[in-house]
Every structure is written in structure tokens, then in C-alpha cells.
Design an enzyme around this catalytic site. Structure first.
Site, short mmCIF file in Angstrom:
data_model
loop_
_atom_site.label_atom_id
_atom_site.label_comp_id
_atom_site.label_asym_id
_atom_site.label_seq_id
_atom_site.Cartn_x
_atom_site.Cartn_y
_atom_site.Cartn_z
N GLN B 345 0.85 -1.16 0.02
CA GLN B 345 0.29 0.09 0.00
C GLN B 345 0.87 1.19 -0.02
O GLN B 345 1.84 1.18 0.72
CB GLN B 345 -0.79 0.19 1.19
CG GLN B 345 -2.30 0.40 1.18
CD GLN B 345 -3.19 -0.41 0.53
OE1 GLN B 345 -3.69 -1.29 1.32
NE2 GLN B 345 -3.58 -0.13 -0.54
N THR B 511 0.90 -0.22 7.00
CA THR B 511 -0.56 -1.17 7.19
C THR B 511 -0.17 -2.47 7.13
O THR B 511 1.00 -2.91 6.70
CB THR B 511 -1.20 -0.85 5.72
OG1 THR B 511 -0.83 -1.47 4.81
CG2 THR B 511 -1.52 0.59 5.39
N THR B 512 -0.96 -3.35 7.52
CA THR B 512 -1.08 -4.76 7.49
C THR B 512 -1.75 -5.17 6.33
O THR B 512 -2.85 -5.94 6.65
CB THR B 512 -1.55 -5.25 8.83
OG1 THR B 512 -0.66 -4.86 9.97
CG2 THR B 512 -1.11 -6.95 8.81
N HIS B 513 -1.56 -4.57 5.26
CA HIS B 513 -2.12 -4.98 3.94
C HIS B 513 -1.32 -5.50 3.04
O HIS B 513 -0.69 -4.95 1.91
CB HIS B 513 -2.75 -3.80 3.29
CG HIS B 513 -3.74 -2.87 4.28
ND1 HIS B 513 -4.29 -1.71 3.89
CD2 HIS B 513 -4.56 -3.38 5.38
CE1 HIS B 513 -5.25 -1.36 4.89
NE2 HIS B 513 -5.12 -2.40 5.77
N ASN B 514 -0.68 -6.94 3.29
CA ASN B 514 0.27 -7.47 2.52
C ASN B 514 -0.54 -8.37 1.47
O ASN B 514 -1.45 -9.20 2.02
CB ASN B 514 1.27 -8.45 3.46
CG ASN B 514 1.78 -7.61 4.70
OD1 ASN B 514 1.26 -7.56 5.70
ND2 ASN B 514 2.90 -7.15 4.51
#
Lengths: 230, 586
Positions: B345, B511-514
Site C-alpha cells: 500500500q 499498514t498490515t495490507h500485504n
């Protein structure tokens, strides 16, 4: 998981379900992990140096209290004596390399040992260059030394001075603002100073504040003074 | 010595959002389902009760509910010329651990990707011409229209609070005019907004933009979901992301699905059980089950007719690599699929400092915010801009947890009296306008196994090779000034721009949007799973989660993760079970 990595009370692998409903029992909460009680890691000299560093990072001045009043050194001492100081939850297998600026913490030492080695070299540096250990220097000289660490003008032999500075700054801010149960932020002094109401759990009455101040006394996980009075 | 256990119909690896979704639907269809979770049991009263949930040090800074890096982390480098080193402690993202996974400590911002996001390659090429050769963007193989009923159902399971902008083609004032067509309203009205959101919305409207409330999994009112689960009104406590909710106010597997599952005799859950590999038949054409290890080091083989990988994307990718399923991706040749198209992100923001008004950020919630979508996806003309994709621009008030959130203007030093005073002066008087940008796949950004570093069981760690791309840089340079302009119109005294510059840094939280690594698609040569999440190589192996995204859109992933899970489980029940085998013939 709170505290140690695997509390002995935990079964090795737990089976749930099969129509048995929720594995629930009252009063089974994992209560907070209170630092490490009253355990200490630092020697007297180390503690004096840490207290002096914290007092310059968050000074006590005419604007309000600082790390000294908040007893940040006790917070850091307890942290170093516990799982955090041992880097128990961090990945600490080698090989170790310096790394790039985007690869994060790469010291081979867990925090407690990084402090121990860095503090020894810090006092060594201060004695040889400025005539006494860090804690005995003038505030101006202390600030000059800390700026030297921060801006990488002072280097240590065994550990990275910059890594140490960044970590103690991080831990000092933690100790100033963490819940008082961990030994710092004494009497919620850090929270009072900035106006944080703490661990209240319901602000529905204040959602429509429309830019006005919300004067609320802070509350800690331990409650607050006068709470238990009739 | 591996011990064999009795066979089950389905074994789920990981028990977070997707695990709970698959388990609920498959047990309802009559299958015998076992979930294996490497972390512990977690629930509201025992693990994040209101008497101790609001502990910033314990849960964020000491990683109270995150994956143990000491057990298993990943190594990281910006590019293949560097040597990857372990992420020794979490920074940029925070993988979950235990029952509920990251669904326990998420914020609850629950978007649907745009229809054009699912056909990112064909849509953009049709409109703007060929994409650059090293941009490995792909279509999903599934469309928004196909996913719509599943988006709708996931929103009802969660009780999402929002304002629809397009129901059955009818534009509704106050919603998102750019959203794909919805079959229904949100189940609950939006959350109540605070001063910061009001100022943001007014400024955005004055610029001709279209602000709407962030779709929120924090309840605006009491709610009962389709499974009969009851959620309570959010109290705006400001301890949402990185923490569990003690109020039953945040949709999580625990509050929306798990208690129902636990009543069913054909559901089992085994915690503290880490799956080491997916096992195959000698010809490599079918999965036979999984091998896992418990905390005593005892190794077990769990046979199953169907294996579903429901772990975090990074872990699903690693499990496939360790199990030697699918061809590992090679960035030099562009061949191979497992570990391909890792995306993230692209974040930036503008902080607004007020002088006389108070923003009172401690009155907050994970998904409390107003947002504009005018610069997301292909909602604006990209002609001549040199990039594709976009992002939402939002003003959220999530917290004023003081260790994490104490913004100061740009000329203030990092420590000392001046810093301390600036923290105090601004602590209750700042808000932020954030850009949440999409992340387009690039051939060099990928995941593979590290040659040097091992986990606690002696298996290679996953290695991440990742940096921001030219597309990312152009995107953030185009969108950040818009956020800045909105920020300047909010009536504050000062605006500080936090631009996204330089290489990706694995240390500060972003963010933890991997996403990616186990991507879905239309062709076995370019994807790991087909449009149903079924492995191209082993028809009884399914993969779910954000790892399926061929690239990441400019939204938080969970809404689309939920929809894809329901779409996939629907295909298993209605297509696979009657006739087990490949659901798509290449």
C-alpha cells in the site's frame, strides 16, 4: 500472549469445538503483565546514567514535568529485566549484519545487553572526553553528548551508538506515556501533561464535541485516586 | 516419527476471518471440518476484556496479539542486489496470531474494491494503451458482479455501518457515487462523526469532491447478524486497531461467527498447532492432508479430502513453497507463479494542526472517518499521468494513544524541551488527511524462501524483496497534493505534509495490507489458483485471503477478502463437491 512465551498452564495443543460450545469460564482473563514486578536489571551506575539520559530526552522544565517525575527509569529497568529486555519475542538468530537503513533493528544484542554495553562505553567516553560519567556532566554537556549519539558523531566500539540512542528514546517515550502499571508515567503525570484521559472506555457522550475541550480526569487500568471512596 | 490422525473431510490451515467463513459454510453443508491454528485460543472475556483491553504498551508496542517473530518472521530487502536480513521485530506491518488472526486487531474499515479493480489489466489497457513491460498487473478472473452477493453477505455478517451510494443503479446522496452497483443498503447506518470529519467533509465538498462515511465494522447501533450473533454499539474508546474490542462492538471472527461454529458437532479447532507442509499423493496431483507440529514438538499427519489455506498471505505463500506446490516465481525470467506479485500500500498524509479548536483524537474508533473516492482506481482520467490506480483520501479519527500518536510540526526536534512542549501543545489539536494508495504489481517485487535464515523448526524463512515503483511514486506525487489541499481548507493553523519518498522502509508502521504471492487468475502460467481459489496443480487444495489479489487496490483489503472467501466456499459446495476435480480447464 501476555508475559512469557508459553505459560505453563497452557496445554500443548488444545482441542475445541465438536459441539462443546464456547470454552468459557468467568474470571479467566489474562490480566495485564505488570512489567516484571519490582525486578531490576541495571546496576546502580547504569540506573543513574539511564535516569540522566531520560531526564534530557524528556526534561523537567517550566512547561511541566518530565521523565524524572514520571519515573521513566523504573519503567525501563523493569522492561530490561523482563521478556522485552531479553528480546524473547524477537527473532535473534544469526548471522548478524549491519543492514540498510530500511531493514530495522539488526543488533546481535537484545535490548538489555545493548543498554549494558552502550552505557559502559558512554560513561567511558564521557570520562575521557569530559571529565566524568554522563550523569555528572552539566545539562549542556549531556545534551551535546546525546546530540552526538543521535547525529552519529560519537561512535562506540562494541555496539551501534545510534541504535542505542534510538532505542532509549523509544523506551523513554513509552515510559512517559504507558499505563502506570508498568512503573513509569507515575500518577499518570505524562497523560495529565498532554491531556490524555487514559483508559476510559466510553466516549459516546463526547462524539459531538465540535472542537470544544473535553475536561476529563485521566483513568489508569488501576483506576484513579479517589475511585474507591464512597 | 509422524503420528497419523483420523481423516476429516476438510482441514483449514489458520483460523482467522477466512478460516471462520469457510468453516461456517462447510459445516452448514454437512462436512466434517477441522481448523488448525498455530496460535492460542482467544476470546473477548479472556483475552481483551474492557478491564484491560486498553493497554497500548502491551498490545501494540509489546505485540501482545501478533505473530511471534522469535518463532517465525521473514527476511527483507529492497532489491535483489541486497542481502535480505530478518525483520527481528515487527514494524511496517503486524501479522496476527491465534484464533481470529488479524481479524481481532484490525480497524474494521470494510470497502468493496471497484469493478475496474478486478479487471485492472484489461480495463486500463483498453483505456490507456499497453502497460509498461515490467508491470505485472493482471485481471482477477472473477468480476465485481459475480462477487456482489458475497460482498453483501459479508457486510451483513459484520453489520457494516455505512451509507450506500449506488443501490440497483440509483445514485444516493451522501454515499460513494463511484462505487460498484449494490444489491442492498448497508445493514447499519454510518457511525457518528466528530469535528475533524465535519471539517474534512466541508473542505472536500468545497473542492467539488464527494465525501462519504468510511464503511465501518464498528457498530453504530446494536445489531444481530444473519447467524444470530449480537454486536453492541461502539463506545468510541480509541483502542481499536492493534487491540481487541472488549465491547463486542467490532466485527471479528469471535463476534460474528465462532460461537455459532463452536456449537456444531462437525466442527473442530486445534490451537497451538503449526502446519509445516501440505502433503501430496506420490504423483503430486492431489493433496492428502497436512503435517503439523504441536508445542511439544510432536509431529502429526492430519489426512483430509480437501485442504484450504486460510493463513495470512505471507504464510500461505511460504507453505506452498515449503510444500513444493506450484512453480516458484523467478523475477529474472518472469516465469513461475508462487511468490509473484507481492504488493502492499502506498501511504502518505497531511497533518492539520489547529490552534483554538480541539480535535480530541482520543474520541475515536478504528473505522471512524469520512473519505473521498474521487482519486481512487480509475475514477479520474489518467491520460498523460504515467501511472494507473489511485487511492482514497480520508480523515479518520482512530486514536490518540500517546506513545504512538503525538504529532508535532516539521521544525520541532525529536527530543528535549522543545519537543515536549510541542507534543503538549498539539496533542489534542491535530488530525490527519491520509492517502491510502493502491500498489501495482512489478516484476521485481516478490516473495521466495530465504537461503540463510531459519524458523524455530529449522525451515527457511520467507524472503520479501520489495520497493516502491515508478508507478507508486507518480501516484503518490499526484494524490498527496490533493490531500494537502483538502487539509488546508479545514481551518487549521498549519499543515504538515508527510510525503512518501525514498525506498520502502520496513520499520515504521504503515499498514498490515500485504497482498499477492498466491495470486488468482485465468491461466496456470500466470497464477497460483483459478477464479475459485482452487490450486491449478492440486484440485483438492484451495487458497484464500489477500494473497489472491494480483495487485492491491486503493482500499483496505478485508471486505474483498471476505467476499472472495464466500465466493470460493460457494464454488466448493455447489460445484466441487458434486463433481470433485478442476473447476476451470485451462
Amino acid at each position: 500472549m501476555a508475559g512469557t512465551a508459553l505459560a505453563a498452564s497452557r496445554v500443548l495443543a488444545s482441542d475445541y469445538g465438536r459441539g462443546a460450545g464456547m470454552p468459557w469460564s468467568p474470571m479467566s482473563g489474562e490480566v495485564p503483565y505488570y512489567g516484571t514486578g519490582s525486578e531490576r536489571f541495571f546496576s546502580h551506575e547504569e540506573r543513574r546514567a539511564v535516569a540522566a539520559i531520560c531526564a534530557r530526552l524528556i526534561p523537567s522544565d517550566d512547561d511541566g514535568p518530565g521523565a524524572s517525575e514520571a519515573d521513566v527509569v523504573t519503567f525501563i529497568d523493569r522492561q530490561m529485566a523482563g521478556f522485552y529486555g531479553r528480546a524473547q519475542h524477537w527473532y535473534m538468530q544469526g548471522p548478524f549484519a549491519e543492514g540498510t537503513s530500511t531493514q530495522g533493528y539488526q543488533s546481535e544484542h537484545p535490548p538489555a545487553m545493548l543498554y549494558r554495553l552502550a552505557l559502559a562505553e558512554l560513561d567511558e567516553h564521557c570520562r575521557s572526553q569530559m571529565g566524568g560519567p554522563f550523569a555528572e556532566l552539566t545539562e549542556e554537556d549531556q545534551d551535546a553528548v546525546l546530540t552526538g549519539l543521535d547525529e552519529e558523531e560519537i561512535a562506540f566500539e562494541r555496539v551501534s551508538a545510534k541504535t542505542f540512542f534510538d532505542l532509549i528514546l523509544e523506551n523513554t517515550v513509552e515510559g512517559f506515556f504507558a499505563d502506570p502499571i508498568y512503573g513509569g508515567n507515575r500518577d499518570m503525570i505524562g497523560w495529565r501533561y498532554v491531556g490524555f484521559p487514559g483508559t476510559r472506555y466510553d466516549y459516546r457522550d463526547f462524539v459531538g464535541h465540535n472542537g470544544a475541550a473535553i475536561p476529563l480526569e485521566p483513568v489508569s487500568l488501576q483506576g484513579r485516586p479517589g475511585w474507591s471512596q464512597p | 516419527m509422524t503420528k497419523q490422525l483420523p481423516r476429516v473431510d476438510v482441514v483449514l490451515v489458520g483460523f482467522g476471518w477466512t478460516g471462520a467463513i469457510f468453516a461456517e459454510k462447510l459445516t452448514a453443508a454437512g462436512l466434517d471440518v477441522l481448523a488448525l491454528e498455530r496460535g492460542p485460543w482467544r476470546d473477548t472475556p479472556s483475552d481483551f476484556a474492557t478491564t484491560f483491553a486498553q493497554d497500548e504498551l502491551r498490545y501494540y508496542w509489546r505485540h501482545g496479539m501478533f505473530q511471534e517473530a522469535s518463532q517465525d518472521t521473514l527476511t527483507f530487502r529492497n532489491n535483489s542486489a541486497q542481502t535480505a536480513l530478518p525483520m527481528r521485530r515487527w514494524g511496517s506491518f503486524l501479522p496476527g496470531n491465534g484464533v481470529g488472526g488479524a481479524g481481532v486487531h484490525w480497524n474494521g474499515q470494510t470497502y468493496r474494491f471497484l469493478p475496474s479493480d478486478f479487471v485492472a489489466r484489461s480495463h486500463n489497457e483498453e483505456r490507456y494503451g499497453p502497460l509498461p513491460a515490467d508491470m505485472t498487473v493482471q485481471d482477477y478472473g472473477v468480476t465485481y458482479e459475480e462477487l456482489e452477493p458475497h460482498f453483501d453477505y459479508f457486510e451483513k455478517i459484520c453489520g457494516i455501518c455505512g451509507q450506500a451510494g449506488n443501490v440497483d443503479g440509483e445514485t444516493i446522496e451522501g454515499g460513494n457515487p463511484f462505487e460498484g452497483m449494490r444489491s442492498d443498503q448497508y445493514p447499519n447506518p454510518p457511525m457518528r462523526m466528530t469535528f475533524s470529519q465535519d471539517r474534512f467533509a466541508a473542505s472536500a465538498r468545497a473542492l467539488g469532491l464527494n465525501p462519504f462515511p468510511v464503511p465501518s465494522a464498528n457498530m453504530s447501533r446494536a445489531y444481530v447478524n444473519p447467524l444470530g450473533m449480537q454486536l453492541a454499539p461502539c463506545t468510541y474508546c480509541g483502542f481499536c486497531e492493534k487491540h481487541g474490542c472488549g465491547n463486542y462492538s467490532k466485527a471479528s471472527p469471535q463476534t460474528t461467527i465462532i460461537p455459532v461454529l463452536m456449537q456444531r458437532p462437525n466442527f473442530g479447532l486445534r490451537t497451538n498447532s503449526e502446519v509445516l507442509s501440505v502433503e501430496k499423493t506420490p504423483d503430486g496431483k492431489h493433496a492428502t492432508g497436512v503435517t503439523y507440529v504441536d508445542t511439544s514438538g510432536e509431529v502429526w499427519f492430519q489426512p483430509a479430502d480437501i485442504v484450504i489455506l486460510c493463513a495470512y498471505p505471507l504464510q500461505n505463500t511460504r507453505l506452498l513453497l515449503l510444500s513444493e506446490i506450484g512453480t516458484p516465481y523467478d523475477p529474472r525470467t518472469g516465469e513461475g507463479v508462487v511468490g509473484k506479485n507481492y504488493c502492499y500500500q502506498v501511504m502518505s498524509s497531511a497533518t492539520v494542526f489547529f490552534e483554538d479548536e480541539y480535535t480530541n483524537g482520543f474520541v475515536g474508533a478504528g473505522a471512524l472517518g469520512m473519505v473521498v473516492d474521487d482519486y481512487n482506481g480509475d475514477n479520474f482520467d489518467h491520460s498523460g499521468l504515467g501511472f494507473i490506480g489511485g487511492g482514497y483520501i480520508a480523515c479518520g479519527t482512530t486514536n490518540a494513544r500517546p506513545i504512538e500518536s503525538h504529532p508535532v510540526p516539521e521544525d520541532v526536534p525529536r527530543w528535549g524541551s522543545a519537543w515536549k512542549r510541542a507534543v503538549r501543545e498539539n496533542f489534542l489539536k491535530t488530525t490527519s488527511v491520509g492517502v491510502h494508495g493502491s500498489s501495482m504489481a512489478h516484476r521485481s517485487n516478490h516473495l521466495d524462501l530465504d537461503p540463510t535464515y531459519k524458523d524455530v523448526w529449522g525451515r527457511p524463512l520467507l524472503r520479501m524483496t520489495y520497493d516502491f515503483t515508478l508507478n507508486d511514486r507518480r501516484l503518490t506525487e499526484h494524490l498527496t497534493p490533493v490531500a494537502e489541499e483538502i487539509a488546508h481548507g479545514m481551518g487549521g493553523a498549519h499543515v504538515k505534509v508527510n510525503a512518501r519518498r525514498g525506498s520502502y522502509d520496513s520499520e515504521p508502521y504503515q499498514t498490515t495490507h500485504n497482498t499477492g504471492g498466491t495470486i488468482m487468475g485465468t491461466d496456470p502460467a500466470s497464477s497460483v489458483v483459478n477464479r475459485y481459489g482452487q490450486s491449478w496443480d492440486l484440485p483438492n487444495l484451495f487458497v484464500t485471503g489477500a494473497g489472491l489479489f494480483p495487485q492491491n487496490a486503493g482500499y483496505n483489503p478485508t471486505g474483498t477478502v471476505g467476499a472472495l472467501a464466500y465466493w470460493s466456499v460457494d464454488a466448493i459446495i455447489n460445484r466441487y463437491l458434486p463433481d470433485p476435480g478442476p473447476l476451470v480447464r485451462p
